[in-house]
Structure formats: C-alpha cells, structure tokens
Design an enzyme around this catalytic site. Structure first.
Site, PDB file in Angstrom:
ATOM      1  N   ASP A 112       0.816  -1.140  -0.099  1.00  0.00           N
ATOM      2  CA  ASP A 112       0.136   0.173  -0.054  1.00  0.00           C
ATOM      3  C   ASP A 112       0.852   1.377  -0.068  1.00  0.00           C
ATOM      4  OD1 ASP A 112      -1.877   1.886   0.402  1.00  0.00           O
ATOM      5  OD2 ASP A 112      -2.835   0.751   2.194  1.00  0.00           O
TER       6      ASP A 112
ATOM      7  N   GLY B 249      -5.057   3.333  -7.993  1.00  0.00           N
ATOM      8  CA  GLY B 249      -5.125   3.517  -9.373  1.00  0.00           C
ATOM      9  C   GLY B 249      -4.151   4.600  -9.961  1.00  0.00           C
TER      10      GLY B 249
ATOM     11  N   ASP C 248     -10.627   4.228  -1.460  1.00  0.00           N
ATOM     12  CA  ASP C 248     -11.294   3.137  -0.530  1.00  0.00           C
ATOM     13  C   ASP C 248     -12.768   2.862  -0.637  1.00  0.00           C
ATOM     14  OD1 ASP C 248      -8.552   2.921   0.296  1.00  0.00           O
ATOM     15  OD2 ASP C 248      -9.029   3.273   2.544  1.00  0.00           O
TER      16      ASP C 248
HETATM   17  C1  GLA Z   1      -5.460   2.335   2.931  1.00  0.00           C
HETATM   18  C2  GLA Z   1      -5.972   0.958   2.084  1.00  0.00           C
HETATM   19  C3  GLA Z   1      -6.803   0.141   2.613  1.00  0.00           C
HETATM   20  C4  GLA Z   1      -6.403  -0.295   4.100  1.00  0.00           C
HETATM   21  C5  GLA Z   1      -5.652   0.829   4.819  1.00  0.00           C
HETATM   22  C6  GLA Z   1      -4.966   0.376   6.054  1.00  0.00           C
HETATM   23  O1  GLA Z   1      -6.431   3.136   3.152  1.00  0.00           O
HETATM   24  O2  GLA Z   1      -6.539   1.563   0.891  1.00  0.00           O
HETATM   25  O3  GLA Z   1      -7.425  -0.843   2.004  1.00  0.00           O
HETATM   26  O4  GLA Z   1      -5.349  -1.178   3.509  1.00  0.00           O
HETATM   27  O5  GLA Z   1      -4.985   1.589   3.878  1.00  0.00           O
HETATM   28  O6  GLA Z   1      -4.282   1.400   6.690  1.00  0.00           O
END
Ligand code: GLA
Length: 414
Positions: free
Chosen positions: A164, A214, A235
C-alpha cells in the site's frame, strides 16, 4: 456513470521523512517497458478469493480474529466455494530490532504459528505492508528493508502481499522530486518493482497486490512490476453510493484484466454497514462481472444466512472465476438502469441489468434491448439469483427493485 477521480485517496497517514536510496534519475526508462515475468502468471490465474481483515476490523484485528476467520471460512462452506486467502491487513506490525528485522506487535504474538494454523485448514495467509517508512495506519513499513521483509514473509509462509503506497508518497516521491510528477511516478514504479524482485527472490509463490488507488493508470504498468492485482480506486465504504461510484470508475479497464493480472475495485463490503440484501446482491454480482478479486470483508462469526447465501452463490462465483478472465464491459444505460455483459468460456454470456435508481421501476418498467447487445431471438438462460430458467426477448419489460440486479447466464447467445 461517474467521472473517474483517481487522485482521491481515502485515509493516508504519513510517516517520517526518511529518504529512499533510489532517485528518479536512477530509474532507467526501459524498466517501465519490461515484459511481465512468467513467475507472476503462476498465481492468481483466476481472481484471488478470500477474506481480508480491514473492512470490518480496521485497526483492531488480532491473531484470534484471523484464526476465527479461518475457522469460519471452513465451517460456513466459503472455503469450499473458493475463498482461500485469509489476509491480515494493516496494524500487525511492531518495531525493527538492531538488525533491522521487523517484529510483530502484541496483537500478533507468533506469526509463524498463525500461518501454520491457517495452512492447517487448507487456507493461505496474506499480509500487508507499504513501500514507505510507515503504513497508512502509521506502523513500520518496508522502505529500505524490502529484501529482508520479503524473506521474513516467506519464512513465515505468507502467500499474499498487499503493498500500500501510503507514506511513500510524502516521504519519498514528494521529497525527491517535488516539482516533477513524472519523476514521482517513476519512483513509485521503482518501489513496486523492487518489492516484486524481493518477493520473487524468495522462491515462494506470493500473490502481489498493489494498492496505490489507481494512480498513474496502474493498469497499464502493473503487470510490468509483477502485480497480480492492482487497486483501481480509493477506499470502498459500506454504502451504495461508494459501491456504485467505484463501479462507474471501472469503465474502460476491461482490456487490462486477464489471467494472472486483475483490476481490483477494492474488497467486498457484502454484509457490512447498512447495505440492504439487494445492495449486497448487486455489489457481489457486479464484482463478479468485473472479474474482481472476491475478498470478503465482513464479520464472519456473526454472518447472517442471507449474507452467507450471497457470498457462496456458486453460479455467481463461476462468473467471477471464469477461466477466460474477460472482464465485463458496460453495454448501455437507459435512465437509471445499467446493462453490462461479460463473455465467458464455451461461448456463454453473462448479462447484468442493474437498477441504480432509488425507486422501484414498475410504473414504467425497463425494456431490455437485446439489439443493443448485438443479440436477437429468444435467449434461454439462468437467473443466477433465483436459479430459475429465464427467456430473454428483445424489448422485454423487466421489473428490478431499487439497487437490485438481474444477473443471467446465457449458454448459447445468438
Ligand atoms: C489504505 C488502504 C485500505 C487499508 C488501509 C489500512 O487506506 O486503501 O484498503 O489497507 O490503508 O491502513
């Protein structure tokens, strides 16, 4: 349909400003054109299926919750329906020791034992990190420790990594190339490429999931950094508005998906929040049409029979898992109703008719145009939510409740 808004990010918690060793100028341009690695195609030949801790537990997930999820995948029949990955999202991380080895925090006392437990159920374990100094929730991440972390995951028996972007943007991209967006994107590419190489070097097959919302049309270069899936949006939230908005953002991306490399419109919210049964059904159907990873994110021990029936609908899962891996395309919309189609193996076709409007349509039923789908005659198919046979004819009236869906598999379209 909604306009793509790829630069929106959900929750990002930025960490310390340590600087990565690599610089934009050191990233060779040809790296960006390299071909997909053959190893990457050995996993995720169909979209990964499983469960992830984030959408229900968020920061509170513990070792016991992961064990419970594994138990429940087995006892509810979800494992038999195809859900195999049990993915720990953010907040498992502790501190690094003097040798740089990352330790778990108190919520996860023994990751190897947890992996063994998950594996003993015939399931696989997923884990989470970031290319930055800190994860989105502010825990220790992999910057400058990629090889060490990949080896650690492999030694535990990890089968899946969600990586991430999080603090890498503020700590590295913005610091090293503050005025040059293109150079920032090359740094992002290099960071994902670096972890791909570290994972491959372990020799363990590990599904590689990119989470960078993305940015920079990741679907165009994700396979070149070994990605098996890449998030296409910010998200997801457990609301119809969020689900429908994300669906709209998938238009035009179908050609980038295929065996071993998938668009990821984010994890499932089926069973979460206040989603109605129709909304759960429509959400699940459309993620299957999109050949999306099916990662449930609900409270498995307290799942209702209705939610379980949605998540284990074998006919719908078969659409998602169709071996051709052709993602659905948006055929047309009429008023508040959207029609999507997906080509399946054996010449079959899935047709989804989604009522995105807030009201029932019965006063002026929607008329399905087969002609607009390039089809004609009477098409015999199966209604995948009732199990009944259905005959589709051109211009036939359909009554579909608000936020509900008609999902039909036509075996021999003409
Ligand atoms: C981001 C990701 C989520 C999740 C959080 C965890 O917001 O997009 O899917 O993994 O981090 O902190």
């Amino acid at each position: 349909m909604n306009i793509r808004s790829l630069l929106s990010v959900g929750v990002l918690v930025f960490g310390s400003l340590s600087i990565a060793a690599q610089t934009a100028s050191k990233v060779p341009a040809k790296l960006i054109q390299k071909s997909a690695s053959p190893e990457g195609s050995q996993v995720a030949l169909t979209p990964p299926m499983g469960w992830n801790s984030w959408n229900f537990f968020h920061r509170n997930v513990t070792d016991q919750d992961i064990r419970n999820a594994a138990d429940q995948l087995v006892s509810t029949g979800m494992k038999d329906a195809g859900y195999v990955y049990v993915n720990i999202d953010d907040t498992w991380e502790g501190e690094r020791d003097a040798d740089g080895v990352l330790h778990t925090n108190a919520k996860f006392p023994d990751m190897k034992a947890l992996a063994d437990y998950v594996h003993s159920k015939g399931l696989k374990l997923g884990i989470y990190s970031s290319p930055g100094p800190q994860t989105c929730a502010g825990f220790a991440a992999s910057l400058d420790h990629e090889t060490q972390d990949a080896r650690l995951y492999a030694s535990w028996g990890v089968d899946y990594l969600k990586y991430d972007l999080c603090s890498y943007r503020e700590a590295v991209m913005s610091v090293q190339s503050p005025e040059d967006k293109a150079a920032q994107m090359r740094l992002m590419f290099a960071a994902y490429d670096k972890m791909d190489k570290a994972l491959k070097a372990t020799g363990r097959p590990i599904v590689y999931s990119l989470c960078q919302y993305g940015w920079d049309a990741v679907w165009e270069w994700g396979p070149n950094v070994g990605a098996n899936l890449w998030r296409t949006t910010g998200d997801i939230q457990p609301s119809w508005q969020s689900i429908y908005s994300i669906l709209g953002e998938q238009e035009g991306l179908a050609k980038y998906a295929g065996p071993g490399h998938w668009n990821d419109p984010d994890m499932l919210e089926v069973g979460n929040g206040k989603l109605s049964l129709a909304e759960n059904r429509a959400h699940f159907s459309m993620w299957a049409m999109l050949a999306a990873p099916l990662l449930a994110g609900n409270d498995l021990p307290n799942m209702t029979p209705e939610v379980r029936a949605v998540l284990t609908n074998r006919d719908v899962i078969a659409i998602d898992q169709d071996r051709l891996g052709h993602e659905a395309t948006h055929a047309y919309s009429d008023g508040e109703v959207d029609v999507w189609t997906r080509h399946l193996s054996g010449g079959a076709l899935a047709i989804a008719v989604l009522n995105a409007g807030p009201d029932r349509y019965s006063t002026h039923p929607f008329h399905l145009s087969l002609a607009k789908l390039g089809l004609h005659g009477t098409l015999k198919g199966k209604n995948l939510w009732t199990g009944d046979e259905i005959a589709l004819t051109d211009d036939m009236p359909l009554e579909i409740a608000s936020h509900d869906i008609l999902l039909v598999r036509v075996q021999a379209p003409k």
